[in-house]
Design an enzyme around this catalytic site. Sequence first.
Site, PDB file in Angstrom:
ATOM      1  N   CYS A   4      45.294  68.422  53.509  1.00 17.21           N
ATOM      2  CA  CYS A   4      44.124  69.187  53.062  1.00 17.21           C
ATOM      3  C   CYS A   4      43.785  70.300  54.041  1.00 17.21           C
ATOM      4  CB  CYS A   4      42.926  68.251  52.873  1.00 17.21           C
ATOM      5  SG  CYS A   4      42.683  67.085  54.242  1.00 17.21           S
TER       6      CYS A   4
ATOM      7  N   HIS B  59      35.757  69.143  55.458  1.00 16.09           N
ATOM      8  CA  HIS B  59      36.157  69.681  56.758  1.00 16.09           C
ATOM      9  C   HIS B  59      35.602  71.105  56.878  1.00 16.09           C
ATOM     10  CE1 HIS B  59      39.046  66.424  57.046  1.00 16.09           C
ATOM     11  NE2 HIS B  59      39.784  66.891  56.061  1.00 16.09           N
TER      12      HIS B  59
END
Length: 334
Positions: free
Chosen positions: A141, A217
């Site tokens: 990711c 994130h």
Amino acid sequence: MKVKVGINGYGTIGKRVGYAVSKQADMELVGVAKTKPDFEAYRAKELGIPVYAASPDFVPRFEKVGFEIVGTLEDLLEKVDVIVDATPGGMGEKNKALYEKAGVKAIFQGGEKASVAEVSFVAQANYEKALGKDYVRVVSCNTTGLTRTLNAIKDYIDYVYAVMIRRAADPNDIKRGPVNAIKPSVEVPSHHGPDVQTVIPINIETMAFIVPTTLMHVHSVMVELKKPLTREDVIKIFENTTRVLLFEKERGFDSTAQLIEFARDLHREWNNLYEIGVWKESISVKGNRLFYIQAVHQESDVVPENIDAIRAMFELADKWESIKKTNKSLGILK
């Protein structure tokens, strides 16, 4: 031609990829493999998805609770053209021998080493390199997020320095942390920079921290430029880059919480934010240095990449045709 797809590991990534496969006109979801009869296995069955045991060793777990499985992973492999391995990191490499024995193509996730596959993949950066390949790794990711924005400006890059502020766990994960600490990755570079280099050949150094959040994130990116680029240029480039969205603090996007709420407002499944979110106000050019901050929804940004990887491996479409099909099917905004 409809490609017959199986999924080994029907968890955070696997179930999202399964949903995405079901939305494609040129693919068919044949079944999923699970290690145990948990709520995700029951939900798959409710949706009419055939459920297989990931190993003969796991069959008793299903029999104990009366969960009727179709067979084992080996049986599933006999029915598919490609298997998407969404098992925990490191398991994919162990599973590869099964896929090779069955003569089935396989897609691995970013938790695996690059050596597990013939190519590491982000659709808009290197789709062509996956054409006709048997084994492809969709990068993590974080690596996907970095690659999407950096690939858009790669012709201007001299050197990249990026700090990864990583979520501690996914929302449904009760085993990971920290809960009350900030955990630095003291190895420099963190693995993200070298991983980006498996997709695009740029100079990059990364550092990483894990913080007590589950939503997304965040990346703080600084780019040393080898030729002039203005803030307005960068904004225009990102505005025209697929799977990248600009968000403005002025409009209330103060944090990752608002980005996830935006995905909820779009009625996205599992509040998926497939697109990488760049804060527009953070884009700044000082001399030969570009700065920006971006957010990555770790549960979903790799999902469209898995779909495009399947098309590339079976040469069903060229790069932009595949990206367009995937984006439309998943409601990706651009």
